[in-house]
Write an enzyme that holds these catalytic residues in place. Structure first.
Site, PDB file in Angstrom:
ATOM      1  CD  GLU A 182       6.833  11.060   0.223  1.00 55.31           C
ATOM      2  OE1 GLU A 182       6.933  10.720   1.418  1.00 55.31           O
ATOM      3  OE2 GLU A 182       6.491  10.285  -0.676  1.00 55.31           O
ATOM      4  CG  HIS A 193      -0.521  10.182   5.750  1.00 58.41           C
ATOM      5  ND1 HIS A 193      -0.983  11.189   4.934  1.00 58.41           N
ATOM      6  CD2 HIS A 193       0.619   9.719   5.157  1.00 58.41           C
ATOM      7  CE1 HIS A 193      -0.173  11.323   3.905  1.00 58.41           C
ATOM      8  NE2 HIS A 193       0.814  10.438   4.014  1.00 58.41           N
ATOM      9  NE  ARG A 228       4.170  11.280   6.133  1.00 57.19           N
ATOM     10  CZ  ARG A 228       4.279  10.033   5.706  1.00 57.19           C
ATOM     11  NH1 ARG A 228       4.196   9.027   6.553  1.00 57.19           N
ATOM     12  NH2 ARG A 228       4.486   9.788   4.425  1.00 57.19           N
ATOM     13  CG  HIS A 282       0.336   6.614   7.803  1.00 56.59           C
ATOM     14  ND1 HIS A 282      -0.146   5.882   6.747  1.00 56.59           N
ATOM     15  CD2 HIS A 282       1.621   6.961   7.465  1.00 56.59           C
ATOM     16  CE1 HIS A 282       0.794   5.791   5.802  1.00 56.59           C
ATOM     17  NE2 HIS A 282       1.869   6.427   6.226  1.00 56.59           N
ATOM     18  NE  ARG A 312       6.735   6.224   8.794  1.00 58.14           N
ATOM     19  CZ  ARG A 312       6.327   6.499   7.549  1.00 58.14           C
ATOM     20  NH1 ARG A 312       7.213   6.810   6.615  1.00 58.14           N
ATOM     21  NH2 ARG A 312       5.049   6.474   7.233  1.00 58.14           N
ATOM     22  CD1 TRP A 341      -1.824  -2.302   1.855  1.00 58.72           C
ATOM     23  CD2 TRP A 341      -3.135  -1.170   0.451  1.00 58.72           C
ATOM     24  NE1 TRP A 341      -2.902  -3.102   1.576  1.00 58.72           N
ATOM     25  CE2 TRP A 341      -3.735  -2.434   0.718  1.00 58.72           C
ATOM     26  CE3 TRP A 341      -3.798  -0.288  -0.410  1.00 58.72           C
ATOM     27  CZ2 TRP A 341      -4.946  -2.814   0.157  1.00 58.72           C
ATOM     28  CZ3 TRP A 341      -5.000  -0.674  -0.964  1.00 58.72           C
ATOM     29  CH2 TRP A 341      -5.568  -1.915  -0.686  1.00 58.72           C
TER      30      TRP A 341
END
Length: 568
Positions: free
Chosen positions: A125, A245, A294, A355, A390, A56
């Site tokens: 990102e 997330h 995030r 997430h 993370r 995923w």
């Protein structure tokens, strides 16, 4: 009451191997392949080989592959995202060994997207100051990595058991891991329960997202590895740091289960977060705006939702154009259109959802846990790489790098480990005795056997556990809610349901939820993905350290270990 061993029928069959690897994501597959030269390897997976979280993964895998990038810069971005709690030695291992590990995937057959010049195409990102995210199939990186690893597995000699739920760790009389008990769904009598005797056990069971009502994790991610490790007496750490997330497709009020992820790479290619008035609310909140780490973006979205009373925020990628959506993000485009949203012509409604677990089973730099012979890698492990939050796309890299390090450790650990000691009297499960012609390993005992169990919970309690965790230990937490969560979870414990897959999974979820809540109650500050409304500031003086959880008897104990003079 937390069970110290899952109630299950006596094993009806026994098999032997040198190494048993539990899980078939990137960490499990790499561990199995790399351990194979050191002996027999059995890979056990809960569903089909490709059903875990790796397939995923959309965004990609982070590594300093570009000429203008360095491991030092990757290290700096990772430490910043981890908000003072990363183990710098672990991060240095990740970023220095990462580029060659990714090249090794390419040598194995993984086909990453290329630029017009024939170089690996890299994107950005959240939290990254450089373009260092390699991707495949546009937004199908995990699927391509999984495909390449599974192709390599076919001719490796690794044995595989699919549709198998791991139950508990077996130990020898000296306390060393000596195998596992497991249930192969639909096989055997009674109920497919068996025992795998092994000289080393590698946990690569993935995440625990199903402890929340809405998550990006697949249905199999019920925290089985963390629960098993706790019952086995292993230390787990940093469980309060569950990453939400920021951009998950909003499917309406009350949506539950696995939710469609809108990769951070969409923002990396230029999409903007806006509110329902079209305001880019992340601008000015962080120097990187939508590409902040995030936790910062998730908090920004939640704050804007509270300020405006909206049920979601919007991700605007209309200016990216149809070609970008169709070529770079075909999976996301299809998922959005399946749910009636066309990102080419309208903004995507998004909300944060559970997430990734930054914490897990505590390991050293070679995947060794506090239980001799038990190793962990991937999301189930706490290597120290992620700290309190993370960094985007470090997860696939962590699984890749540290799974290989377990194989390096096992090359010497297996050679130096003595044969397990004699069993402890009548605590030996009858069906786990050595078969005729066995390897002379001694008879293992179930970890936790001989102490009071806790009973199995009714599978019908799954949604109630998810409701409690989501309501009181979700993105935003407070003392009152966490106290309520602890009380309600305690009230659910100590069931007497008959053994079965549903009961085992729900009991694991209850164990993990209880551990998350216990750690979240104790940490009275806001740091990374742990957001306390009653303690809104980071408090290095009191809380720059790790919360370590253990199961003693049937009681979870969580203690604080300060980092003191350690750099992070």
């Amino acid at each position: 009451m937390i069970p110290s061993v899952l109630h299950a029928p006596d094993p009806g069959w026994t098999t032997e191997t040198d190494v048993v690897v539990i899980g078939s994501g990137i960490a499990g597959l790499v561990a199995a392949l790399r351990c194979r030269p050191h002996g027999r390897v059995l890979l056990v997976t809960k569903a089909l080989l490709d059903a875990g979280s790796t397939r995923w993964a959309q965004g990609g895998i982070a590594a300093a592959l570009a000429p203008d990038d360095t491991p030092r810069e990757h290290l700096a971005d990772t430490l910043t995202a981890g908000v003072g709690l990363c183990d710098e030695d672990a991060v240095r291992v990740l970023v220095t060994e990462g580029p060659d590990a990714v090249r090794g995937l390419i040598d194995l057959g993984a086909a990453f997207d290329l630029s017009g010049a024939g170089e690996i195409a890299l994107t950005r990102e959240g939290g990254h100051h450089r373009r260092r995210i390699a991707h495949a199939g546009g937004d199908a990186t995990g699927m391509e990595i999984s495909r390449a690893l599974l192709a390599a597995l076919k001719d490796s000699g690794v044995e595989v058991i699919e549709h198998a739920l791991v139950l508990d760790l077996l130990k020898d009389a000296a306390g060393r891991a000596a195998g596992i008990t497991l249930h192969v769904m639909g096989e055997g009598q009674p109920g497919g329960v068996g025992a795998v005797r092994a000289r080393a056990v590698v946990l690569a069971t993935g995440g625990l997202g199903q402890v929340f009502s809405a998550t990006t994790n697949p249905e199999v991610s019920t925290g089985d590895g963390v629960a098993l490790a706790l019952r086995a007496g292993a230390e787990v750490a940093d469980l309060e740091f569950v990453q939400f997330h920021p951009t998950v497709l909003w499917l309406g009020e009350g949506a539950t289960g696995q939710q469609p992820l809108i990769s951070e790479a969409v923002r990396g290619e230029g999409a903007h977060l806006i509110d329902h008035e079209g305001v880019r609310f992340m601008a000015g909140r962080h120097e990187l705006a939508e590409l902040a780490p995030r936790d910062v973006v998730a908090k920004g979205i939640m704050n804007r939702m509270r300020e405006t009373g909206a049920s979601c925020m919007l991700l605007d990628g209309r200016h990216l154009g149809a070609a970008m959506w169709e070529n770079r993000f075909p999976t996301i485009l299809a998922a959005c259109r399946h749910h009636g949203i066309d990102p080419v012509t309208e903004p995507i409604p998004v909300v944060p959802a559970a997430h990734y677990a930054s914490g897990g089973v505590r390991t050293d730099l070679y995947g060794r846990t506090s239980v001799p012979g038990l190793y962990a890698c991937g999301e189930v492990a706490c290597t120290g790489v992620h700290g309190a939050n993370r960094l985007a796309s470090n997860s696939l890299l962590e699984g890749l790098v540290f799974a290989a390090r377990i194989a390096t450790a096992l090359r010497t650990d297996l050679a130096s480990s003595a044969a397990p000691a004699s069993p402890v009297g009548d605590a030996v499960p009858e069906a786990a005795a050595a078969p005729a012609g066995g390897a002379g390993m001694g008879d293992p005992v179930t970890a936790g056997a001989g102490s009071e169990g806790g009973g199995l919970l009714d599978p019908e309690l799954r949604e109630e556990i998810q409701r409690i965790t989501t309501s009181y230990a979700g993105v935003l937490r407070g003392a009152g809610g966490l106290e309520t969560a602890a009380r309600e979870l305690r009230a659910l414990g100590g069931g007497d349901t008959a053994p079965g897959v549903g009961a085992w999974e729900v009991t694991n979820l209850h164990t993990v939820a209880s551990a998350i809540v216990a750690a979240a109650r104790l940490r009275e500050e806001t740091r990374g993905s742990h957001w306390r409304e009653d303690f809104p500031e980071r408090a290095d003086g009191a809380w720059r350290g790790h919360l370590v959880t253990r199961l003693t008897g049937n009681v979870l104990t969580t203690t604080y270990e300060p980092l003191e003079g350690k750099r992070s």
